[in-house]
Design an enzyme around this catalytic site. Structure first.
Site, PDB file in Angstrom:
ATOM      1  N   ASP A 217     -23.280  18.891 -17.335  1.00 15.60           N
ATOM      2  CA  ASP A 217     -22.566  18.121 -16.135  1.00 15.60           C
ATOM      3  C   ASP A 217     -21.679  18.232 -15.332  1.00 15.60           C
ATOM      4  OD1 ASP A 217     -23.091  15.952 -17.658  1.00 15.60           O
ATOM      5  OD2 ASP A 217     -24.384  14.576 -16.153  1.00 15.60           O
TER       6      ASP A 217
ATOM      7  N   ASN B 183     -33.557   5.115 -15.148  1.00 16.19           N
ATOM      8  CA  ASN B 183     -34.319   5.759 -14.564  1.00 16.19           C
ATOM      9  C   ASN B 183     -34.755   7.185 -15.052  1.00 16.19           C
ATOM     10  OD1 ASN B 183     -32.294   7.935 -13.584  1.00 16.19           O
ATOM     11  ND2 ASN B 183     -32.185   7.104 -11.456  1.00 16.19           N
TER      12      ASN B 183
ATOM     13  N   HIS C  78     -33.721   9.672 -16.351  1.00 21.60           N
ATOM     14  CA  HIS C  78     -32.820  10.959 -15.755  1.00 21.60           C
ATOM     15  C   HIS C  78     -32.247  11.543 -17.087  1.00 21.60           C
ATOM     16  CE1 HIS C  78     -28.469   8.690 -14.204  1.00 21.60           C
ATOM     17  NE2 HIS C  78     -28.495   9.666 -15.343  1.00 21.60           N
TER      18      HIS C  78
ATOM     19  N   GLU D  97     -32.453  13.885 -11.378  1.00 24.54           N
ATOM     20  CA  GLU D  97     -32.137  12.474 -11.449  1.00 24.54           C
ATOM     21  C   GLU D  97     -34.093  12.138 -10.961  1.00 24.54           C
ATOM     22  OE1 GLU D  97     -31.113  10.028 -11.086  1.00 24.54           O
ATOM     23  OE2 GLU D  97     -28.815  10.240  -9.701  1.00 24.54           O
TER      24      GLU D  97
HETATM   25  C1  GLP Z   1     -24.257   9.959 -16.666  1.00 18.88           C
HETATM   26  C2  GLP Z   1     -24.692  10.960 -17.296  1.00 18.88           C
HETATM   27  C3  GLP Z   1     -25.616  11.120 -18.268  1.00 18.88           C
HETATM   28  C4  GLP Z   1     -26.027   9.806 -19.014  1.00 18.88           C
HETATM   29  C5  GLP Z   1     -26.688   9.182 -18.553  1.00 18.88           C
HETATM   30  C6  GLP Z   1     -26.057   7.691 -19.550  1.00 18.88           C
HETATM   31  O1  GLP Z   1     -25.520   9.392 -15.622  1.00 18.88           O
HETATM   32  N1  GLP Z   1     -25.227  12.217 -16.395  1.00 18.88           N
HETATM   33  O2  GLP Z   1     -25.526  12.708 -19.009  1.00 18.88           O
HETATM   34  O3  GLP Z   1     -27.271  10.226 -19.972  1.00 18.88           O
HETATM   35  O4  GLP Z   1     -25.364   8.676 -17.172  1.00 18.88           O
HETATM   36  O5  GLP Z   1     -25.337   7.336 -19.109  1.00 18.88           O
HETATM   37  P1  GLP Z   1     -24.672   5.980 -20.930  1.00 18.88           P
HETATM   38  O6  GLP Z   1     -24.827   6.990 -22.222  1.00 18.88           O
HETATM   39  O7  GLP Z   1     -23.396   5.270 -20.149  1.00 18.88           O
HETATM   40  O8  GLP Z   1     -26.115   4.857 -20.649  1.00 18.88           O
END
Ligand code: GLP
Length: 244
Positions: free
Chosen positions: A67, A135, A137, A142
């Site tokens: 992404d 959540n 995702h 989402e």
């Molecule tokens: C973002 C990314 C996800 C990731 C999520 C959690 O929203 N798009 O790919 O898994 O954050 O991030 P973190 O690992 O910093 O908790």
């Protein structure tokens, strides 16, 4: 689905890096699906270290990222292009032409079509590294009443904007849209490999690891549909999420 419960998050990241190293050793031209967020950072650190020690060669490897924020140029410090350069690409011998991070500017329809093409052309990713949002995702798919199958533009939920605002100067600087692989592209990988740590992920991980329910309100539960899924979770979070 295989669940590996580790003693620590550090061990989780070491195991994930070992899996990636072993995959590259077996298939030097493999395609890896990569992720951003803070969770996989130590995995990249280990891979860089392995490269420096001559334990892994990325010269023929292809990569495709999950992404990118919409509206951020590749040189924006919070863009996922920048993140990948900083944490991995600039430290190892990947051919830049063999890496692909979705484009966050330009023509959205063209960019999503290109992302889909990059997932499938020449074969699907062997391992798709994944973190998880609070959540549930995956990428930027989402939680909500529906999910989208293919790569698309996604409006971010307020909880994701709030969670990710820690990386921006102010909440209103967090992009509200992102371009992301859809669930189909994520599940196309031979091994979706999810790492989770921290209390904030307990509820989402409960949905993934306890029971057999699948719900668009927790996109990670769709990983239950893939027999190759590997989840690496530290003992602390396994207990908090009721999985242990
Ligand atoms: C973002 C990314 C996800 C990731 C999520 C959690 O929203 N798009 O790919 O898994 O954050 O991030 P973190 O690992 O910093 O908790």
């Amino acid at each position: 689905m295989k669940v590996i419960v580790t003693k620590s998050y550090e061990e989780s990241c070491r195991i994930a890096a070992d899996m990636i190293r072993d995959e590259v050793a077996q298939n030097p031209a493999t395609k890896l699906g990569l992720a951003t967020g803070s969770t996989p950072i130590p995995v990249y650190y280990h891979l860089v270290e392995m490269f420096q020690k001559g334990e892994v060669d990325f010269s023929e490897v292809h990569t495709v990222n999950l992404d990118e924020y919409w509206g951020l140029s590749p040189d924006h410090p919070q863009s996922y292009h920048y993140f990948m350069q900083e944490n991995l690409f600039s430290h190892i011998n990947l051919n830049p032409q063999n890496t692909y991070v979705p484009k966050g500017t330009g023509d959205a329809a063209q960019n999503t079509a290109e992302l889909t093409q990059k997932v499938y052309e020449g074969g699907v990713p062997s391992i798709q590294l994944l973190g998880i949002g609070a959540n549930g995702h995956l990428g930027f798919n989402e939680a909500g009443p529906t999910l989208v199958a293919n790569a698309h533009m996604q409006a971010l939920t307020q909880s994701t904007i709030d969670a990710n605002s820690r990386f921006f100067e102010a909440k209103d600087k967090v992009p509200t849209l992102a371009i992301t692989m859809g669930m189909r592209e994520i599940l196309a990988a031979k091994t979706p490999l999810l790492i989770a740590t921290g209390a904030a992920k307990a509820q989402a991980m409960h949905g993934l690891l306890v029971g057999d329910e699948i719900t668009t309100q927790n996109p990670s539960t769709f990983l239950k549909l893939h027999t190759g899924t590997v989840v690496i979770i530290d003992e602390e979070l396994a207990i908090m999420s009721g999985a242990k």
